[in-house]
Design a protein around this motif. Structure first.
Motif, short mmCIF file in Angstrom:
data_model
loop_
_atom_site.label_atom_id
_atom_site.label_comp_id
_atom_site.label_asym_id
_atom_site.label_seq_id
_atom_site.Cartn_x
_atom_site.Cartn_y
_atom_site.Cartn_z
N ALA B 97 -50.12 -74.05 73.19
CA ALA B 97 -51.43 -74.11 73.84
C ALA B 97 -51.38 -74.96 75.11
O ALA B 97 -51.92 -74.59 76.14
CB ALA B 97 -52.47 -74.68 72.87
N ILE B 100 -49.83 -73.10 77.91
CA ILE B 100 -50.63 -72.00 78.43
C ILE B 100 -51.74 -72.51 79.35
O ILE B 100 -51.99 -71.96 80.41
CB ILE B 100 -51.21 -71.16 77.27
N VAL B 101 -52.38 -73.60 78.96
CA VAL B 101 -53.50 -74.06 79.77
C VAL B 101 -53.04 -74.98 80.91
O VAL B 101 -53.83 -75.32 81.79
CB VAL B 101 -54.56 -74.81 78.93
N ALA B 117 -58.52 -76.30 74.02
CA ALA B 117 -57.35 -75.55 74.46
C ALA B 117 -56.81 -74.70 73.32
O ALA B 117 -56.55 -73.51 73.47
CB ALA B 117 -56.28 -76.50 74.97
N GLN B 120 -59.22 -71.81 72.70
CA GLN B 120 -59.16 -70.77 73.73
C GLN B 120 -57.89 -69.94 73.60
O GLN B 120 -57.93 -68.71 73.72
CB GLN B 120 -59.20 -71.42 75.12
N VAL B 121 -56.78 -70.63 73.34
CA VAL B 121 -55.51 -69.90 73.25
C VAL B 121 -55.51 -68.99 72.03
O VAL B 121 -55.06 -67.84 72.11
CB VAL B 121 -54.33 -70.89 73.21
N LEU B 124 -57.55 -66.00 72.89
CA LEU B 124 -56.85 -65.15 73.85
C LEU B 124 -55.77 -64.33 73.14
O LEU B 124 -55.64 -63.12 73.33
CB LEU B 124 -56.21 -66.04 74.92
N LEU B 152 -49.06 -64.91 77.99
CA LEU B 152 -50.38 -65.46 77.69
C LEU B 152 -50.85 -66.40 78.79
O LEU B 152 -52.03 -66.47 79.11
CB LEU B 152 -50.35 -66.20 76.34
N LYS B 153 -49.90 -67.10 79.38
CA LYS B 153 -50.25 -68.02 80.45
C LYS B 153 -50.84 -67.25 81.63
O LYS B 153 -51.81 -67.67 82.24
CB LYS B 153 -48.98 -68.78 80.88
N TYR B 156 -54.28 -66.04 80.58
CA TYR B 156 -55.23 -67.14 80.57
C TYR B 156 -55.81 -67.36 81.97
O TYR B 156 -56.97 -67.71 82.13
CB TYR B 156 -54.55 -68.41 80.08
N ARG B 157 -54.98 -67.13 82.96
CA ARG B 157 -55.45 -67.27 84.34
C ARG B 157 -56.06 -65.97 84.84
O ARG B 157 -56.22 -65.77 86.04
CB ARG B 157 -54.30 -67.67 85.24
N GLU B 158 -56.31 -65.07 83.91
CA GLU B 158 -56.99 -63.82 84.20
C GLU B 158 -56.25 -62.98 85.22
O GLU B 158 -56.84 -62.43 86.15
CB GLU B 158 -58.43 -64.10 84.63
#
Ligand SMILES: Nc1ncnc2c1ncn2[C@@H]1O[C@H](COP(=O)(O)OP(=O)(O)OP(=O)(O)O)[C@@H](O)[C@H]1O
Ligand SMILES: [Mg+2]
Lengths: 376, 509
Positions: B97, B100-101, B117, B120-121, B124, B152-153, B156-158
């Motif tokens: 996590a 990723i964040v 975090a 959220q992870v 996601l 995933l990273k 996470y940043r879309e």
């Protein structure tokens, strides 16, 4: 057909490579020069703030370093110990060994040279050689402590060296103040015999044959670093120990070896001072030549040729600084400040480039780090 | 189709070498776009330009039909572009996590909200069906899962446009399957995936369109359904390529390498190799198949003299080499291609000739009384460069100036060039293009025919099957079975790799 294509691309490639080499070389010279230039500029600001004329101060500094045979000889005299210590540090850096204990190794080298200089008698060349060998061995012995701790136990050599330097100062100070002290008001050992003295070139200054020896040593080390199997091993261990090990190079041995060689050169720095300049071991004779060696090595980018120029630069600043101090109200401390700023700039550049490199590789990983917060 | 990425007239020169020469590239919304080409063709360079890592000399980029200037990765991320490099850049000691964040941490006033975090992870991962434990430490994860963290990273940043640079090079077949499933999920979600690979079967399997680069130029962009793997290969290298090396049946002779009941501990103090015995004879290729992390690394390190065993023996031509150091192993005639060229196989900052000299700098050939014969070493390197067709190589240039595949060729050239009898090849064709794979495979077979014993370790079953004379399968540090390559099937090997015994079908371990 295939051959002609290969040849064509060869021509193109050699051009690329040349451009690369030149750029590399240019950057190697450019960055240290920029650091020096910027430091001088900052120094000018300080001089101006002190109410002095920076141009006049620098002019006296420059003239004091280079104008006239006497000044120039003095500059070379200041340069000589830095050639030794700079070489010792830069050689170690290249082999992946952060030997910042050169100051202490030099002190022990100096003490050993001083002792051999008066305790035995021998014909001139032999006596000098024996004193030098003693100095090199003493430097190596003192370097062996951080070497073995690093190689066998993985203890960080920076910490060990930092602690060993003051210990060396106190120990050599003790020997020259008590058991080995010559009668008289100063804490020094007995004067060395004439047969152990390095020849001074002039009567008025202490520049001696040690300077020639330093230049020869630089050439020898250029050959060692670039043209010998050992030099190759040292370099690879410094760059990538895993790769070196995979290739059959003994990494621990290589680290210990590099430390010892570096310590030997450091010891010779002490010998030159005792046999050529002071003619006895004086307690606390060194104004920090071992530490200046670190600055020289950083400016030199780990090459013996670079060491020659960097040592000359620091030597000139130091010897010109004395003249500047006499002629203006700017003291020699300015030179120390310039040195500090140069090191700071180079260290910052090193940090930035390695940060950039890490960033470049990291790209996705770290790039977002600084900006992500702003975006979210 | 709507183009989400459009790059026009991209030029990037390194010195006089045009890594990208007037390249056009576009990828549509919701498509999987494969990018293929030989080592050094300029694929990574092109994608680094899209991601803002490298500034192009010329050319323009449009994202969603808007002209953009991507000065650095931060801008790219802002535009919804994400990139996973071949060498992951995660912080090994941090949790999934946290990794990723990292860079856009939840929390307020400078305080990191760890719970948020984690939540959220987890959400996601759930949304994209990418199962992962947010609290696991990254360094404990297998490569496949580390890659999942990288993906995933990006999510996470879309990121809407995901660039994967040779994502399957380090994956096992199973992990590759899972990655493909993920990729399809992402595109059905409307995301664009750009996928660099050297494996043409992957291109055929997962991509909608494919772009082919050769020597810095874009030579074709095609619909995958309208082309065969063989045609694609021809477009890539400009000639037809053999997918299966031709080789005669082997004629094994005397035993060169023998491992007897070997036991080895892993770094974590667990027994990684548990009583392995095997033989490699002169004139045969023995393939070791297995999912990564089943003791192969530890086994190979012992053979190479880089690690000590706790029990058992290793014999080279009949005499024990168990306590040899790497130099002695080399002197006993063993060539070793390590699986990690960046960390072990090369020194990136050293010159190409220096990398090719390693291990021989102390031999009479290159070293006279301690002095290196640099002239001889460089002409030797020059010869290897042309014999192994290492593109873009100049003897004095650092190895890091080469593309990934050409770096691998430097390792091969060195290891194949000193008349050695035993060849330990650990993932020898990782990250190299099909032309080079063909070349490496031919070399390995030629070595075999010359009487060498070849021990091949590979996570790539195609490679194992196309080269091996005998196949061993390792699982949990034990050899599960040995098969003659002639009558082995992928299914059978796959079963053994999963620890399922031939007869019973019970899982061992
Ligand atoms: N920083 C650099 N300096 C000099 N040359 C470079 C640099 N980066 C790449 N090159 C050269 O540009 C060319 C293209 O490199 P690139 O990494 O884009 O190839 P690639 O298609 O990704 O190859 P691979 O499949 O081997 O990864 C190569 O010849 C490489 O040597
Ligand atoms: Mg690449």
């Amino acid at each position: 057909m295939a051959r002609s294509r290969a040849q064509l691309s060869d021509i193109g490639e050699s051009r690329v490579a040349w451009a690369g080499h030149l750029r590399h070389l240019a950057m190697g010279i450019l960055k240290p020069s920029a650091a020096v230039g910027l430091a001088l500029l900052i120094g000018a600001g300080v001089i101006w703030a002190m109410g002095e004329d920076p141009i006049f101060a620098y002019q006296t500094l420059f003239n004091g370093a280079f104008k006239g045979a006497g000044n120039f000889v003095a500059t070379l005299q200041y340069t000589t110990p830095l050639l030794f210590t700079g070489l010792a540090v830069s050689f170690a850096f290249r082999a992946g060994v952060a030997n910042i204990g050169v100051e202490g190794q030099m002190l022990f080298g100096a003490l050993a040279a001083g002792i051999v200089g008066y305790t035995i008698s021998a014909p001139h060349f032999l006596h000098v050689a024996l004193a030098m060998i003693a100095a090199a061995v003493a430097g190596a012995v003192w370097a062996f402590i951080p070497a073995i701790l690093r190689a066998r136990l993985g203890v960080n050599e920076l910490v060990v060296c930092l602690m060993l330097n003051p210990i060396a100062l106190l120990l050599t100070g003790y020997f020259s103040s008590y058991p080995l002290k010559a009668p008289g008001p100063t804490n020094k050992t007995y004067d060395i015999l004439a047969s152990a003295q390095l020849q001074q070139f002039t009567n008025s200054a202490q520049l001696n044959t040690g300077f020639i020896l330093a230049l020869v040593l630089l050439a020898v080390f250029w050959v060692i670093e670039n043209r010998t199997g050992k030099g190759y091993e040292w370099k690879l261990v410094g760059q990538n120990p895993l790769f070196a090990r995979y290739g059959g190079i003994g990494v621990q041995k290589s680290i210990i070896g590099a430390f010892l060689v570096s310590g030997m050169v450091a010891g010779l720095a002490g010998a030159e001072q005792v046999l050529g300049v002071y003619r006895a071991f004086y307690n606390g004779f060194s104004p920090g030549y071992g530490f200046d060696g670190i600055a020289v090595a950083m400016l030199a980018k780990n090459s013996p040729i670079g060491v020659a120029f960097a040592a000359l630069l620091l030597g000139a600043l130091n010897s010109g600084g004395i003249v500047m101090q006499m002629m203006t109200s700017v003291t020699r401390d300015l030179v120390k400040m310039l040195e500090a700023v140069i090191i700071l700039l180079l260290a910052a550049d090193f940090a930035i480039t390695s940060f950039k490199a890490r960033r470049k590789v990291a790209k996705a990983g770290t790039a977002g780090k600084s900006i992500g917060g702003g975006q979210a | 189709m709507v183009n989400s990425v459009e790059m026009r007239g991209i030029v990037k020169k390194f010195g006089t070498l045009a890594a990208n020469n007037n390249v056009d590239f576009s990828a549509g919304k919701g498509e999987v776009h494969a990018l293929v080409g030989e080592n050094g063709a300029g694929k990574t360079t092109l994608m680094n330009i899209l991601y803002g890592v490298i500034a192009p000399d010329e050319g323009s980029i449009q994202i969603d039909d808007r002209k953009v200037h991507i000065g650095n990765p931060a801008v790219a991320i802002g535009l919804g572009i994400g990139m996973v490099h071949q060498h992951f850049k995660l912080v090994p000691s941090l949790s999934v996590a946290e990794n990723i964040v990292l860079g856009s941490e939840p929390g307020s006033r400078g305080f990191f909200d760890r719970l948020a975090a984690m939540r959220q992870v987890a959400e996601l991962a759930d949304r994209f069906a990418l199962a992962i434990d947010p609290m696991a430490t990254v360094q404990d994860l297998p490569v496949g899962l580390q890659q999942r963290v990288e993906i995933l990273k990006m999510l996470y940043r879309e990121a809407k446009i995901l660039i994967l640079d040779e994502p399957t090079a380090v994956l096992t077949p199973q992990e590759t399957e899972e990655l493909f499933r993920t990729v399809r999920n992402l595109t059905s979600d409307g995301k664009t995936v750009i996928f660099i690979t050297h494996k043409l079967n992957e291109v055929m399997k997962v991509s909608d369109r494919v772009s082919v680069m050769r020597a810095g130029r874009m030579v074709a962009t095609l619909n995958t359904s309208e082309i065969s793997a063989a045609q694609l290969a021809e477009k890539m290298v400009g000639r037809s390529v053999l997918f299966q090396v031709q080789k005669q049946p082997s004629e094994p002779k005397e035993v060169l390498l023998e491992v007897k009941d070997l036991r080895v501990m892993s770094n974590r103090g667990l027994e990684a190799v548990r009583g392995v015995s095997l033989q490699v004879r002169a004139g045969e290729i023995v393939g070791l198949a297995g999912v990564q992390g089943n003791g192969q690394d530890e086994l190979v390190e012992v053979l190479a003299g880089l690690r000590r065993s706790t029990a058992g023996d290793v014999l080279l031509r009949g005499s024990s080499s168990k306590d040899f150091n790497p130099r002695q192993v080399r002197e006993a005639g063993v060539a070793y291609i390590p699986s990690d060229r960046i960390k072990v196989g090369l020194s990136l900052d050293a010159a190409i000739w220096e990398n090719m000299l390693l291990g021989y700098h102390a031999t009479r050939e290159f070293n006279r009384g301690g002095l290196l014969d640099v002239g001889k070493a460089t002409s030797f390197a020059r010869e290897l460069i042309s014999r192994f067709d290492i593109r873009g190589a100049q003897v004095g240039a650092p190895v890091k100036s080469l593309s990934g595949g050409n770096q691998q060729k430097v390792v091969l050239a060195r290891e194949f060039s000193h008349g050695r009898r035993v060849i330990i090849a650990d993932q020898p064709s990782r990250g190299v293009d099909i032309g080079a794979i063909e070349f490496i495979h031919k070399q390995l077979v030629a070595m075999r025919d010359r009487g060498c014993g070849v021990f091949l370790i590979s996570a790539d079953l195609d490679e194992i099957f196309s080269l091996s004379d005998r196949i061993l399968v390792i699982f949990h540090g034990e050899i599960m079975g040995e098969l003659a390559a002639r009558d082995a099937t992928v299914e059978e090997v796959g079963r053994l790799m999963a620890g399922v015994n031939r007869r019973g079908g019970d899982v061992i371990g």
